[in-house]
Design an enzyme around this catalytic site. Structure first.
Site, PDB file in Angstrom:
ATOM      1  N   SER A 186       0.789  -1.226   0.000  1.00 13.30           N
ATOM      2  CA  SER A 186       0.000   0.000   0.000  1.00 13.30           C
ATOM      3  C   SER A 186       0.821   1.277   0.000  1.00 13.30           C
ATOM      4  O   SER A 186       0.292   2.340  -0.275  1.00 13.30           O
ATOM      5  CB  SER A 186      -0.950  -0.001   1.195  1.00 13.30           C
ATOM      6  OG  SER A 186      -0.212   0.007   2.395  1.00 13.30           O
ATOM      7  N   HIS A 214      -5.719  -4.353  -0.050  1.00 15.04           N
ATOM      8  CA  HIS A 214      -5.813  -3.326  -1.098  1.00 15.04           C
ATOM      9  C   HIS A 214      -6.090  -3.904  -2.481  1.00 15.04           C
ATOM     10  O   HIS A 214      -5.925  -3.205  -3.484  1.00 15.04           O
ATOM     11  CB  HIS A 214      -4.523  -2.490  -1.127  1.00 15.04           C
ATOM     12  CG  HIS A 214      -4.307  -1.738   0.141  1.00 15.04           C
ATOM     13  ND1 HIS A 214      -4.832  -0.486   0.353  1.00 15.04           N
ATOM     14  CD2 HIS A 214      -3.663  -2.083   1.286  1.00 15.04           C
ATOM     15  CE1 HIS A 214      -4.502  -0.079   1.566  1.00 15.04           C
ATOM     16  NE2 HIS A 214      -3.784  -1.034   2.156  1.00 15.04           N
ATOM     17  N   LYS A 245     -11.696  -0.953   3.428  1.00 14.67           N
ATOM     18  CA  LYS A 245     -11.265  -0.365   2.156  1.00 14.67           C
ATOM     19  C   LYS A 245     -12.399  -0.547   1.133  1.00 14.67           C
ATOM     20  O   LYS A 245     -13.401   0.150   1.227  1.00 14.67           O
ATOM     21  CB  LYS A 245      -9.927  -0.960   1.761  1.00 14.67           C
ATOM     22  CG  LYS A 245      -8.972  -0.834   2.981  1.00 14.67           C
ATOM     23  CD  LYS A 245      -7.560  -0.990   2.716  1.00 14.67           C
ATOM     24  CE  LYS A 245      -6.743  -1.161   3.994  1.00 14.67           C
ATOM     25  NZ  LYS A 245      -6.750  -0.036   4.929  1.00 14.67           N
TER      26      LYS A 245
HETATM   27  C1  LIG Z   1      -2.039  -4.483   4.031  1.00 11.48           C
HETATM   28  C2  LIG Z   1      -2.954  -4.145   5.151  1.00 11.48           C
HETATM   29  N1  LIG Z   1      -3.372  -5.121   5.968  1.00 11.48           N
HETATM   30  C3  LIG Z   1      -4.204  -4.880   6.985  1.00 11.48           C
HETATM   31  C4  LIG Z   1      -4.660  -3.606   7.247  1.00 11.48           C
HETATM   32  C5  LIG Z   1      -5.533  -3.359   8.441  1.00 11.48           C
HETATM   33  O1  LIG Z   1      -6.831  -3.090   8.088  1.00 11.48           O
HETATM   34  P1  LIG Z   1      -7.881  -2.449   9.072  1.00 11.48           P
HETATM   35  O2  LIG Z   1      -8.021  -1.011   8.697  1.00 11.48           O
HETATM   36  O3  LIG Z   1      -9.145  -3.207   8.822  1.00 11.48           O
HETATM   37  O4  LIG Z   1      -7.402  -2.631  10.465  1.00 11.48           O
HETATM   38  C6  LIG Z   1      -4.271  -2.562   6.425  1.00 11.48           C
HETATM   39  C7  LIG Z   1      -4.776  -1.200   6.693  1.00 11.48           C
HETATM   40  O5  LIG Z   1      -4.249  -0.199   6.370  1.00 11.48           O
HETATM   41  C8  LIG Z   1      -3.389  -2.835   5.345  1.00 11.48           C
HETATM   42  O6  LIG Z   1      -2.961  -1.853   4.557  1.00 11.48           O
END
Ligand SMILES: Cc1ncc(COP(=O)(O)O)c(C=O)c1O
Length: 400
Positions: A186, A214, A245
């Site tokens: 990301s 993502h 997301k």
């Molecule tokens: C690759 C990745 N995994 C997990 C998460 C965690 O997601 P959540 O917002 O549901 O805690 C994110 C959030 O930014 C992320 O970018």
């Protein structure tokens, strides 16, 4: 008594020096009103949002909102309990059913956030004597999942199939191994070479977990993620994802076909020892997930937006994180924090919000402005975004 806050002094000093130059604090933005998935009022100004993870624009979908309101009326505002005690309502089960259908898997488990999904899955799967092998640029929740567990942690160079192969080759063949990958990374918006990585994992006999935070919604024939597009769905053991997301609410999950998967509900601490999601949230998530199964037009428009923005910014002379648009995230690389914040502020004053990112979220010495597109951005909004980038980039000297 030593002050436990003194370790933060360098960061406090850096922030104070930056804010003393008169720039706005990029980490203290308040959305006064949100008008749509792509526009909000910030400090009294109508602002285009280009820094949300609302990739599929589901937050204002009328069916999603109606489902949330109905659940709020019928089941109340919260469950006040763990999933394993009083916190599993009909809606949590329906949400897991929607995920199983979306991914075509036997099992789905819903966590309260994606962060907790990674914490729970990684720390529970890999125990003492096992190995977790992860990409050096992995998300904080993956690193924290490693820190919570007792396995040995081995990192490989970002997206390097060769380094993954080399490091796996050094591990004891009989040891339990979990390789953790992400479909889309990301920070830079680049995707993983999952086909090649999965082949290497198979060669070394590891289990594989892919985080599709993502990628869900717009990669692959069914929008399942990069792993679907790469044709490795049958080889991946666990897919982790988030509702924060493309799904447009909050929550996390893991799906799998492993026959013993359901035991996780009793042994996974970040699942057991926390309250479950409110009924309105699981209702919005389930409705959104079901609609994402038929969102081909939105998907196509999101890709068009991403390619247009990438090409436009490249033509203006911005240095970007990828050669082409690989995902809905387009990262602009800046030489230092001052320049990043000054461009960020120029964009905001012109009515465009993007995200900033700095170490430790990014590799050391790298400052980014991160743009993330939405399927609801209109062609006219993308024109306006490009126009604002050109003007602000020139005014701040970032582009010639
Ligand atoms: C690759 C990745 N995994 C997990 C998460 C965690 O997601 P959540 O917002 O549901 O805690 C994110 C959030 O930014 C992320 O970018």
């Amino acid at each position: 008594m030593s002050d436990l806050f003194s370790k933060f002094d360098p960061l406090i000093a850096e922030r104070e020096a930056l804010l003393a130059t008169g720039v706005r604090d990029p980490y203290a933005i308040v959305m006064d009103k949100v008008l749509s998935p792509t526009e909000a009022m910030i400090s009294g100004k109508r602002t285009i949002l280009l820094g949300t993870y609302n990739y599929m624009g589901m937050t204002f979908d009328p069916d999603v909102i109606a489902a949330g309101k109905a659940a709020l009326d019928k089941f109340g505002s919260g469950t006040t309990g763990s999933r394993v005690l009083n916190g599993t309502y009909q809606g949590h089960r329906e949400c897991e059913d929607a995920l199983k259908e979306f991914y075509g898997t036997e099992h789905a488990i819903v966590f309260s956030t994606g962060y907790q999904a990674n914490l729970g899955m990684i720390s529970t799967l890999a125990g003492k004597g096992d190995y977790i092998i992860l990409d050096a640029d992995s998300h904080a929740s993956i690193y924290d999942g490693c820190a919570l567990g007792n396995a040995e942690v081995v990192r490989f160079r970002h997206n390097s199939v060769e380094d993954l192969d080399k490091r796996l080759g050094r591990l004891p063949p009989e040891a339990g191994k979990l390789v953790v990958l992400e479909g889309v990374y990301s920070m830079m918006g680049d995707i993983a070479p999952l086909r090649e990585m999965v082949d290497v994992c198979k060669k070394h006999g590891t289990m594989i977990l892919v985080d599709e935070a993502h990628g869900m919604g717009f990669f692959g024939e069914h929008g399942r993620g990069v792993f679907e597009e790469a044709g490795v769905a049958d080889d991946v053991d666990f897919v982790v994802g988030t509702f924060s997301k493309s799904v447009g609410t909050v929550g996390g999950f893991c799906v799998s076909n492993h026959p013993k998967f359901e035991i996780l509900r009793l042994v996974c601490r970040p699942y057991v020892f926390t309250a479950s999601l409110p009924p309105s949230v699981v209702a919005t998530a389930a409705t959104s997930i079901r609609k994402l199964m038929h969102a081909q037009d939105k998907r196509a428009h999101l890709w068009k937006n991403s390619r247009r923005l990438h090409q436009g910014l490249r033509d203006m002379g911005y240095q970007l994180g990828t050669q082409t648009a690989q995902s809905a995230i387009i990262a602009i690389i800046l030489a230092d924090m001052e320049r990043a914040v000054s461009l960020w502020q120029g964009l905001l004053e012109a009515g465009l919000y993007v995200n900033t990112a700095r170490p430790p979220a990014t590799p050391s010495g790298m400052f980014l402005l991160r743009c993330s597109l939405c399927a609801e951005h209109t062609d006219a909004q993308v024109d306006e975004i490009l126009h604002i980038f050109e003007a602000a980039g020139r005014a701040t000297g970032v582009i010639a």
